[in-house]
Motif scaffolding. Structure first.
Motif, PDB file in Angstrom:
ATOM      1  N   ALA A 304       0.836  -1.207   0.000  1.00  0.00           N
ATOM      2  CA  ALA A 304       0.000   0.000   0.000  1.00  0.00           C
ATOM      3  C   ALA A 304       0.870   1.256   0.000  1.00  0.00           C
ATOM      4  O   ALA A 304       0.626   2.202  -0.755  1.00  0.00           O
ATOM      5  CB  ALA A 304      -0.925  -0.014   1.215  1.00  0.00           C
ATOM      6  N   GLU A 305       1.888   1.243   0.837  1.00  0.00           N
ATOM      7  CA  GLU A 305       2.786   2.400   0.933  1.00  0.00           C
ATOM      8  C   GLU A 305       3.428   2.661  -0.433  1.00  0.00           C
ATOM      9  O   GLU A 305       3.429   3.801  -0.938  1.00  0.00           O
ATOM     10  CB  GLU A 305       3.868   2.105   1.989  1.00  0.00           C
ATOM     11  N   GLN A 306       3.917   1.606  -1.033  1.00  0.00           N
ATOM     12  CA  GLN A 306       4.616   1.718  -2.317  1.00  0.00           C
ATOM     13  C   GLN A 306       3.663   2.191  -3.429  1.00  0.00           C
ATOM     14  O   GLN A 306       4.006   3.095  -4.210  1.00  0.00           O
ATOM     15  CB  GLN A 306       5.220   0.344  -2.607  1.00  0.00           C
ATOM     16  N   GLU A 307       2.472   1.648  -3.475  1.00  0.00           N
ATOM     17  CA  GLU A 307       1.526   2.028  -4.534  1.00  0.00           C
ATOM     18  C   GLU A 307       1.065   3.479  -4.384  1.00  0.00           C
ATOM     19  O   GLU A 307       0.826   4.171  -5.371  1.00  0.00           O
ATOM     20  CB  GLU A 307       0.316   1.084  -4.540  1.00  0.00           C
ATOM     21  N   LEU A 308       0.936   3.934  -3.147  1.00  0.00           N
ATOM     22  CA  LEU A 308       0.518   5.327  -2.932  1.00  0.00           C
ATOM     23  C   LEU A 308       1.637   6.284  -3.319  1.00  0.00           C
ATOM     24  O   LEU A 308       1.401   7.326  -3.931  1.00  0.00           O
ATOM     25  CB  LEU A 308       0.095   5.533  -1.473  1.00  0.00           C
ATOM     26  N   ILE A 309       2.864   5.905  -2.983  1.00  0.00           N
ATOM     27  CA  ILE A 309       4.009   6.747  -3.343  1.00  0.00           C
ATOM     28  C   ILE A 309       4.110   6.852  -4.868  1.00  0.00           C
ATOM     29  O   ILE A 309       4.359   7.928  -5.409  1.00  0.00           O
ATOM     30  CB  ILE A 309       5.318   6.200  -2.708  1.00  0.00           C
ATOM     31  N   LYS A 310       3.852   5.735  -5.541  1.00  0.00           N
ATOM     32  CA  LYS A 310       3.901   5.711  -7.020  1.00  0.00           C
ATOM     33  C   LYS A 310       3.004   6.770  -7.651  1.00  0.00           C
ATOM     34  O   LYS A 310       3.313   7.285  -8.711  1.00  0.00           O
ATOM     35  CB  LYS A 310       3.451   4.331  -7.526  1.00  0.00           C
ATOM     36  N   ILE A 311       1.860   7.052  -7.031  1.00  0.00           N
ATOM     37  CA  ILE A 311       0.967   8.057  -7.628  1.00  0.00           C
ATOM     38  C   ILE A 311       1.153   9.435  -6.963  1.00  0.00           C
ATOM     39  O   ILE A 311       0.300  10.309  -7.053  1.00  0.00           O
ATOM     40  CB  ILE A 311      -0.520   7.627  -7.604  1.00  0.00           C
ATOM     41  N   GLY A 312       2.280   9.581  -6.280  1.00  0.00           N
ATOM     42  CA  GLY A 312       2.645  10.905  -5.775  1.00  0.00           C
ATOM     43  C   GLY A 312       2.070  11.267  -4.417  1.00  0.00           C
ATOM     44  O   GLY A 312       2.097  12.428  -4.010  1.00  0.00           O
ATOM     45  N   ILE A 313       1.552  10.291  -3.694  1.00  0.00           N
ATOM     46  CA  ILE A 313       1.034  10.557  -2.340  1.00  0.00           C
ATOM     47  C   ILE A 313       2.173  10.349  -1.341  1.00  0.00           C
ATOM     48  O   ILE A 313       2.902   9.363  -1.418  1.00  0.00           O
ATOM     49  CB  ILE A 313      -0.127   9.581  -1.990  1.00  0.00           C
ATOM     50  N   GLU A 314       2.312  11.289  -0.415  1.00  0.00           N
ATOM     51  CA  GLU A 314       3.393  11.166   0.570  1.00  0.00           C
ATOM     52  C   GLU A 314       3.006  10.202   1.683  1.00  0.00           C
ATOM     53  O   GLU A 314       2.738  10.597   2.812  1.00  0.00           O
ATOM     54  CB  GLU A 314       3.716  12.541   1.157  1.00  0.00           C
ATOM     55  N   ILE A 322       1.670  -1.959  10.402  1.00  0.00           N
ATOM     56  CA  ILE A 322       0.646  -2.342   9.421  1.00  0.00           C
ATOM     57  C   ILE A 322      -0.235  -1.127   9.091  1.00  0.00           C
ATOM     58  O   ILE A 322      -1.192  -1.230   8.341  1.00  0.00           O
ATOM     59  CB  ILE A 322      -0.198  -3.541   9.917  1.00  0.00           C
ATOM     60  N   THR A 323       0.089   0.018   9.694  1.00  0.00           N
ATOM     61  CA  THR A 323      -0.634   1.265   9.449  1.00  0.00           C
ATOM     62  C   THR A 323       0.130   2.114   8.440  1.00  0.00           C
ATOM     63  O   THR A 323       1.320   2.379   8.633  1.00  0.00           O
ATOM     64  CB  THR A 323      -0.758   2.067  10.762  1.00  0.00           C
ATOM     65  N   VAL A 324      -0.544   2.523   7.374  1.00  0.00           N
ATOM     66  CA  VAL A 324       0.076   3.383   6.379  1.00  0.00           C
ATOM     67  C   VAL A 324      -0.527   4.781   6.539  1.00  0.00           C
ATOM     68  O   VAL A 324      -1.747   4.950   6.475  1.00  0.00           O
ATOM     69  CB  VAL A 324      -0.183   2.851   4.950  1.00  0.00           C
ATOM     70  N   VAL A 325       0.337   5.755   6.808  1.00  0.00           N
ATOM     71  CA  VAL A 325      -0.125   7.117   7.079  1.00  0.00           C
ATOM     72  C   VAL A 325      -0.046   7.931   5.795  1.00  0.00           C
ATOM     73  O   VAL A 325       0.924   7.814   5.039  1.00  0.00           O
ATOM     74  CB  VAL A 325       0.763   7.777   8.167  1.00  0.00           C
ATOM     75  N   LEU A 326      -1.062   8.755   5.553  1.00  0.00           N
ATOM     76  CA  LEU A 326      -1.038   9.619   4.370  1.00  0.00           C
ATOM     77  C   LEU A 326      -1.742  10.935   4.677  1.00  0.00           C
ATOM     78  O   LEU A 326      -2.506  11.013   5.638  1.00  0.00           O
ATOM     79  CB  LEU A 326      -1.647   8.918   3.148  1.00  0.00           C
ATOM     80  N   PRO A 327      -1.462  11.962   3.854  1.00  0.00           N
ATOM     81  CA  PRO A 327      -2.146  13.231   4.105  1.00  0.00           C
ATOM     82  C   PRO A 327      -3.658  13.035   3.958  1.00  0.00           C
ATOM     83  O   PRO A 327      -4.109  12.177   3.188  1.00  0.00           O
ATOM     84  CB  PRO A 327      -1.612  14.154   3.009  1.00  0.00           C
TER      85      PRO A 327
END
Ligand SMILES: *Cc1c(COP(=O)(O)O)cnc(C)c1O
Length: 372
Positions: A304-314, A322-327
């Protein structure tokens, strides 16, 4: 007597709504991949685990023998000192935290409780209920307590017993306080009167299977630990486990005996069904099953972390979290996936039921939102 048609239609509607709502959430640390159908028959009995699980009672419609096995399983997992542990199945993590603080206050009535600003919201209420003196400590961005602030605050109050409410898995970012570092502060200021409660609501069932193993359990120096049963393990009814060093509990049992009753749990009547749920999960999964669930969750979180970073999400996560933090995300996405949001951040929690395709759907929704 059966329900009239209107009422039974309403119940049926509710059943479909709950099924839909259960299907979609990604933002709460609550497993949903369980099946306890073999236990359903037991719902016809007034099961009640009245009183201390380790003391015989004349009431026999109970599941306390199973409860004891659950407590024993976790005592081992959390490296409790041999023949010096006690515990019971609670109504959830909050009750276990209240219990730990209650023990601490009975032992050190003059003590000050220190806890980080990332601590679960129920702690303020528990401290208020117990009328305990307390000081909030800053947290780092990871959610872990700020040891410099803790050190400085304890230094100023070194004449008083120190009660530290430590987190192993904060609510928003899954930050983990390191009990070794907390103990080092006690040593530095020669504080011999201290108590550490470990709030491991989510991670108590995860940490034992991580490498490196976080410092949070009895062998690390905790005096009591609280875990939620309905989070990582999964249960249709909220529940939890609290464990404490037996010598600490005996001190409160005595102090209550003084006022004429020996009663070691917080509530009188206690749930007799949830200990069976936890027992069933333990028997079905075993330690190997727990470890597999942990590994699956870690893999999904990394994905999840990797896929979100791929689309430019920090996006980011703590080590072995197991928690992925995002804006903070758009309201429509928050709503759709039931995402908890605070201070400009939100999170996905990759519970064992979460699969890559759930992540793909989420990422694709975010992408669609970006182009609007
Ligand atoms: C969920 C949670 C709690 C409260 O547990 P309940 O089982 O909901 O009562 C306490 N602390 C942390 C860190 C939590 O995540």
């Amino acid at each position: 007597m059966s329900l009239n048609q209107q009422v039974s239609e309403r119940l049926n509607e509710f059943k479909s709504r709950i099924a839909r709502n259960t299907d979609s959430y990604l933002g709460y640390p609550v497993s949903k991949d369980f099946s306890y159908e073999e236990l359903a028959e037991l719902l016809q009995y007034p099961l009640n685990n009245l009183g201390d699980p380790f003391i015989d009672s004349t009431w026999k419609v109970d599941s306390r023998e199973f409860e004891r096995e659950v407590i024993e399983f976790f005592a081992k997992l959390l490296r409790a000192p041999e023949n010096n542990w006690w515990g019971y199945v609670t109504n959830g993590g909050t009750e276990g935290n209240l219990y730990g603080l209650y023990l601490a206050r009975e032992i050190y009535p003059q003590g000050i409780c220190y806890f980080s600003q990332e601590t679960h919201y129920s702690v303020a209420k528990n401290l208020h209920l117990l009328n305990m003196r307390h000081i909030m400590i800053r947290a780092q961005k990871s959610g872990e307590i700020d040891y410099d602030d803790l050190r400085e605050t304890i230094r100023i109050h070194r004449d008083l017993p120190a009660i530290v409410f430590a987190n192993s898995g904060t609510t928003m970012t899954e930050g983990k306080d390191d009990i070794n570092k907390i103990k080092a502060i006690f040593e530095e200021f020669s504080i011999t009167q201290h108590y550490i409660h470990s709030d491991a609501a989510l991670c108590g069932a995860i940490n034992p299977f991580l490498n490196p193993r976080p410092a949070y359990d009895f062998a690390d120096g905790a005096d009591s630990i609280s875990i939620s049963g309905h989070k990582f393990i999964g249960s249709p009814i909220p529940c939890g486990i609290v464990l404490a060093r037996k010598d600490k509990v005996e001190r409160i049992a005595r102090s209550i005996a003084y006022i004429g009753c020996l009663d070691t749990t917080i509530t009188g009547s206690r749930n007799g069904f949830t200990p069976l749920v936890l027992w069933y999960a333990i028997k079905k999964l075993g330690e190997k099953g727990f470890a597999d669930r942990v590994n699956h969750s870690l893999e999904t979180a990394a994905y999840a972390e990797q896929e979100l970073i791929k689309i430019g999400i920090e996006a980011w996560r703590n080590p072995n979290a197991i928690t992925v933090v995002l804006p903070e995300v758009h309201d429509s996405i928050k709503e759709k996936y039931q995402l908890a949001t605070a201070n400009g951040i939100t999170h996905l929690i990759c519970m064992p039921n979460v699969e890559k395709h759930h992540i793909d759907a989420f990422v694709s929704d975010i992408k669609t939102q970006q182009t609007h």
